[in-house]
Write a protein that holds these residues in place. Structure first.
Motif, PDB file in Angstrom:
ATOM      1  N   GLY A 129       1.098 -23.881 -66.774  1.00 31.16           N
ATOM      2  CA  GLY A 129       0.817 -24.890 -67.783  1.00 31.16           C
ATOM      3  C   GLY A 129       0.406 -26.213 -67.182  1.00 31.16           C
ATOM      4  N   GLY A 130       1.127 -26.662 -66.170  1.00 30.22           N
ATOM      5  CA  GLY A 130       0.780 -27.912 -65.522  1.00 30.22           C
ATOM      6  C   GLY A 130      -0.576 -27.856 -64.847  1.00 30.22           C
ATOM      7  N   THR A 131      -0.867 -26.729 -64.219  1.00 31.03           N
ATOM      8  CA  THR A 131      -2.163 -26.564 -63.560  1.00 31.03           C
ATOM      9  C   THR A 131      -3.292 -26.521 -64.581  1.00 31.03           C
ATOM     10  N   ALA A 132      -3.064 -25.844 -65.690  1.00 29.72           N
ATOM     11  CA  ALA A 132      -4.093 -25.753 -66.732  1.00 29.72           C
ATOM     12  C   ALA A 132      -4.447 -27.122 -67.294  1.00 29.72           C
ATOM     13  N   ALA A 133      -3.467 -28.029 -67.358  1.00 31.10           N
ATOM     14  CA  ALA A 133      -3.740 -29.369 -67.880  1.00 31.10           C
ATOM     15  C   ALA A 133      -4.714 -30.125 -66.983  1.00 31.10           C
ATOM     16  N   VAL A 134      -4.638 -29.894 -65.684  1.00 31.79           N
ATOM     17  CA  VAL A 134      -5.502 -30.598 -64.737  1.00 31.79           C
ATOM     18  C   VAL A 134      -6.952 -30.146 -64.870  1.00 31.79           C
ATOM     19  N   LEU A 135      -7.174 -28.990 -65.480  1.00 31.21           N
ATOM     20  CA  LEU A 135      -8.531 -28.480 -65.683  1.00 31.21           C
ATOM     21  C   LEU A 135      -9.253 -29.174 -66.831  1.00 31.21           C
ATOM     22  N   THR A 136      -8.500 -29.869 -67.713  1.00 30.84           N
ATOM     23  CA  THR A 136      -9.107 -30.462 -68.902  1.00 30.84           C
ATOM     24  C   THR A 136      -9.396 -31.933 -68.673  1.00 30.84           C
ATOM     25  N   PRO A 137     -10.510 -32.453 -69.231  1.00 28.69           N
ATOM     26  CA  PRO A 137     -10.879 -33.849 -68.990  1.00 28.69           C
ATOM     27  C   PRO A 137     -10.104 -34.816 -69.867  1.00 28.69           C
ATOM     28  N   GLY A 138     -10.108 -36.093 -69.466  1.00 26.32           N
ATOM     29  CA  GLY A 138      -9.558 -37.162 -70.296  1.00 26.32           C
ATOM     30  C   GLY A 138      -8.095 -36.949 -70.617  1.00 26.32           C
ATOM     31  N   THR A 139      -7.775 -37.119 -71.907  1.00 25.66           N
ATOM     32  CA  THR A 139      -6.375 -37.000 -72.337  1.00 25.66           C
ATOM     33  C   THR A 139      -6.089 -35.666 -73.003  1.00 25.66           C
ATOM     34  N   ASP A 140      -6.960 -34.689 -72.804  1.00 23.35           N
ATOM     35  CA  ASP A 140      -6.680 -33.353 -73.320  1.00 23.35           C
ATOM     36  C   ASP A 140      -5.549 -32.742 -72.499  1.00 23.35           C
ATOM     37  N   LEU A 141      -4.993 -31.631 -72.993  1.00 25.71           N
ATOM     38  CA  LEU A 141      -3.851 -31.002 -72.347  1.00 25.71           C
ATOM     39  C   LEU A 141      -4.148 -29.532 -72.079  1.00 25.71           C
ATOM     40  N   ALA A 142      -3.140 -28.809 -71.600  1.00 26.03           N
ATOM     41  CA  ALA A 142      -3.342 -27.412 -71.232  1.00 26.03           C
ATOM     42  C   ALA A 142      -3.726 -26.555 -72.432  1.00 26.03           C
ATOM     43  N   ARG A 143      -4.581 -25.581 -72.167  1.00 28.93           N
ATOM     44  CA  ARG A 143      -5.013 -24.651 -73.209  1.00 28.93           C
ATOM     45  C   ARG A 143      -4.479 -23.247 -72.906  1.00 28.93           C
ATOM     46  N   PRO A 144      -4.057 -22.520 -73.942  1.00 25.76           N
ATOM     47  CA  PRO A 144      -3.378 -21.231 -73.735  1.00 25.76           C
ATOM     48  C   PRO A 144      -4.149 -20.236 -72.880  1.00 25.76           C
ATOM     49  N   ALA A 145      -5.452 -20.124 -73.078  1.00 31.43           N
ATOM     50  CA  ALA A 145      -6.216 -19.144 -72.294  1.00 31.43           C
ATOM     51  C   ALA A 145      -6.140 -19.459 -70.807  1.00 31.43           C
ATOM     52  N   ASP A 146      -6.210 -20.750 -70.463  1.00 30.78           N
ATOM     53  CA  ASP A 146      -6.101 -21.150 -69.058  1.00 30.78           C
ATOM     54  C   ASP A 146      -4.692 -20.883 -68.526  1.00 30.78           C
ATOM     55  N   ILE A 147      -3.679 -21.179 -69.344  1.00 33.76           N
ATOM     56  CA  ILE A 147      -2.300 -20.949 -68.912  1.00 33.76           C
ATOM     57  C   ILE A 147      -2.073 -19.471 -68.611  1.00 33.76           C
ATOM     58  N   ASP A 148      -2.487 -18.617 -69.499  1.00 34.76           N
ATOM     59  CA  ASP A 148      -2.264 -17.179 -69.309  1.00 34.76           C
ATOM     60  C   ASP A 148      -3.031 -16.649 -68.101  1.00 34.76           C
ATOM     61  N   ARG A 149      -4.260 -17.135 -67.932  1.00 31.71           N
ATOM     62  CA  ARG A 149      -5.063 -16.693 -66.785  1.00 31.71           C
ATOM     63  C   ARG A 149      -4.411 -17.118 -65.469  1.00 31.71           C
ATOM     64  N   LEU A 150      -3.949 -18.371 -65.404  1.00 30.51           N
ATOM     65  CA  LEU A 150      -3.336 -18.875 -64.189  1.00 30.51           C
ATOM     66  C   LEU A 150      -1.978 -18.218 -63.931  1.00 30.51           C
ATOM     67  N   TYR A 151      -1.257 -17.941 -64.996  1.00 34.01           N
ATOM     68  CA  TYR A 151       0.040 -17.265 -64.835  1.00 34.01           C
ATOM     69  C   TYR A 151      -0.157 -15.871 -64.236  1.00 34.01           C
ATOM     70  N   ALA A 152      -1.199 -15.173 -64.680  1.00 35.05           N
ATOM     71  CA  ALA A 152      -1.488 -13.856 -64.115  1.00 35.05           C
ATOM     72  C   ALA A 152      -1.778 -13.955 -62.611  1.00 35.05           C
ATOM     73  N   GLN A 153      -2.463 -15.030 -62.186  1.00 31.54           N
ATOM     74  CA  GLN A 153      -2.728 -15.248 -60.766  1.00 31.54           C
ATOM     75  C   GLN A 153      -1.429 -15.461 -59.995  1.00 31.54           C
ATOM     76  N   ILE A 154      -0.531 -16.254 -60.590  1.00 32.33           N
ATOM     77  CA  ILE A 154       0.745 -16.534 -59.928  1.00 32.33           C
ATOM     78  C   ILE A 154       1.568 -15.261 -59.773  1.00 32.33           C
ATOM     79  N   LYS A 155       1.612 -14.449 -60.813  1.00 35.64           N
ATOM     80  CA  LYS A 155       2.426 -13.239 -60.786  1.00 35.64           C
ATOM     81  C   LYS A 155       1.918 -12.222 -59.763  1.00 35.64           C
ATOM     82  N   THR A 156       0.620 -12.194 -59.562  1.00 40.60           N
ATOM     83  CA  THR A 156       0.040 -11.196 -58.653  1.00 40.60           C
ATOM     84  C   THR A 156      -0.260 -11.762 -57.268  1.00 40.60           C
TER      85      THR A 156
END
Length: 309
Positions: free
Chosen positions: A281-308
């Motif tokens: 979630g924290g990593t996904a937030a860094v992918l978004t510009p300005g004051t936007d926050l983490a997006r679920p698709a990015d969170i799930d994709r990054l979590y899959a990377q962490i798990k594997t």
């Protein structure tokens, strides 16, 4: 899915711009303008709801900027419970300089909260019904250091999981007793709390575990920015390095970490997996510009990377 409530004592209207280059004195034409409701608890709720959870946002606000904040929260379709104060809600600004890729962030201290106002807020918040309560953000001027600690103690008899993400006095006062389920300091915030430099993940993990073993929190998750994060429980510690990404903005990364980790805990995940989901979630937030926050698709994709990974 369990319900959460969040508290933002010192919310903001977050404004973000992009400019080609920052100059002194000269007028700079901006692009990519964003306006969002901000402050720790508000940001946590925004991400938690995006993930499919239910959240009620509690916050102090006042003045004309407070009315504008209400409108921004409504635009994001957040269930809100405003606690009125006399002072003007603050406005925070971030500016991305395109030429250098550097981000400049300007955050005012916020309005003074009178004793009658924070006591009324404490009384109201002590009656909140939820499964997890997330107190996130700095203390505004006028609010006592142990406000979060008082609130955690008031909620504890009803079995509400209290999550704390603050700094300085708010962090110190929030850990004054034994009622915190999860606390999430950054490395700098943890160093300030313990009063010494912490070099490397092992030293950070040891300091975090000292907090757990003292009874002040059940879990401590320490975010280390581009170096990853550390989790401490009574039984063990876990370090995970950061995922290499193309960073766009650091705004809301810590809040997105908390939202994702609490969402996983509320879904009955083991704490170690919830921690990894928080990192995503924290990593996904860094992918978004300005004051936007983490997006679920990015969170799930990054979590899959962490798990594997």
């Amino acid at each position: 899915m369990k319900n959460i409530a969040t508290l933002t004592l010192n919310p903001t209207i977050d404004v973000a711009y992009e400019v080609d280059k920052v100059f002194a004195t000269h007028k700079m034409r901006t692009a990519g303008e964003y306006h969002n409701p901000g402050g720790g608890g508000i940001n946590v709720a925004r991400v938690f709801v995006r993930l499919g959870g239910n959240a009620r946002v509690h916050y102090l606000s006042g003045g004309a900027t407070g009315v504008a904040l209400d409108g921004l929260l409504d635009r994001h379709q957040l269930v809100r419970a405003q606690i009125p104060i006399q002072g003007e809600t603050r406005v925070a600004t971030s500016v991305l300089e395109r030429d250098s890729g550097k981000e400049y962030r300007f955050t005012p201290p916020g309005p003074v909260v009178e004793e009658t106002e924070w006591r009324l807020a404490l009384d109201q918040l002590s009656q909140v019904t939820c499964d997890y309560f997330v107190a996130s953000g700095s203390l505004p001027p006028g609010v006592p250091e142990d406000f979060y600690g008082q609130l955690a103690a008031a909620l504890a008899p009803r079995g509400i999981g209290f999550v704390l993400d603050s700094s300085g006095a708010g962090l110190r006062g929030g850990l004054s007793d034994e009622h915190v389920l999860l606390v999430k300091p950054s490395q700098g915030e943890l160093q300030q709390l313990v009063g010494r430099d912490l070099k490397g993940p092992d030293a950070i993990a040891a300091a975090a575990q000292d907090i757990v073993r003292s009874g002040r929190a059940r879990y401590v998750a320490v975010t280390l920015g581009h170096e990853g994060a550390v989790l401490a429980t009574a039984e063990s510690t876990l370090y995970h390095p950061a995922i290499p990404i193309d960073a766009k903005s650091a705004v809301g990364a810590g809040d997105s970490f908390v939202a994702a980790m609490v969402y996983a805990l509320a879904s009955d995940w083991p704490v170690e997996d919830a921690f990894r989901y928080g990192i995503a979630g924290g990593t996904a937030a860094v992918l978004t510009p300005g004051t936007d926050l983490a997006r679920p698709a990015d969170i799930d994709r990054l979590y899959a990377q962490i798990k594997t990974g």
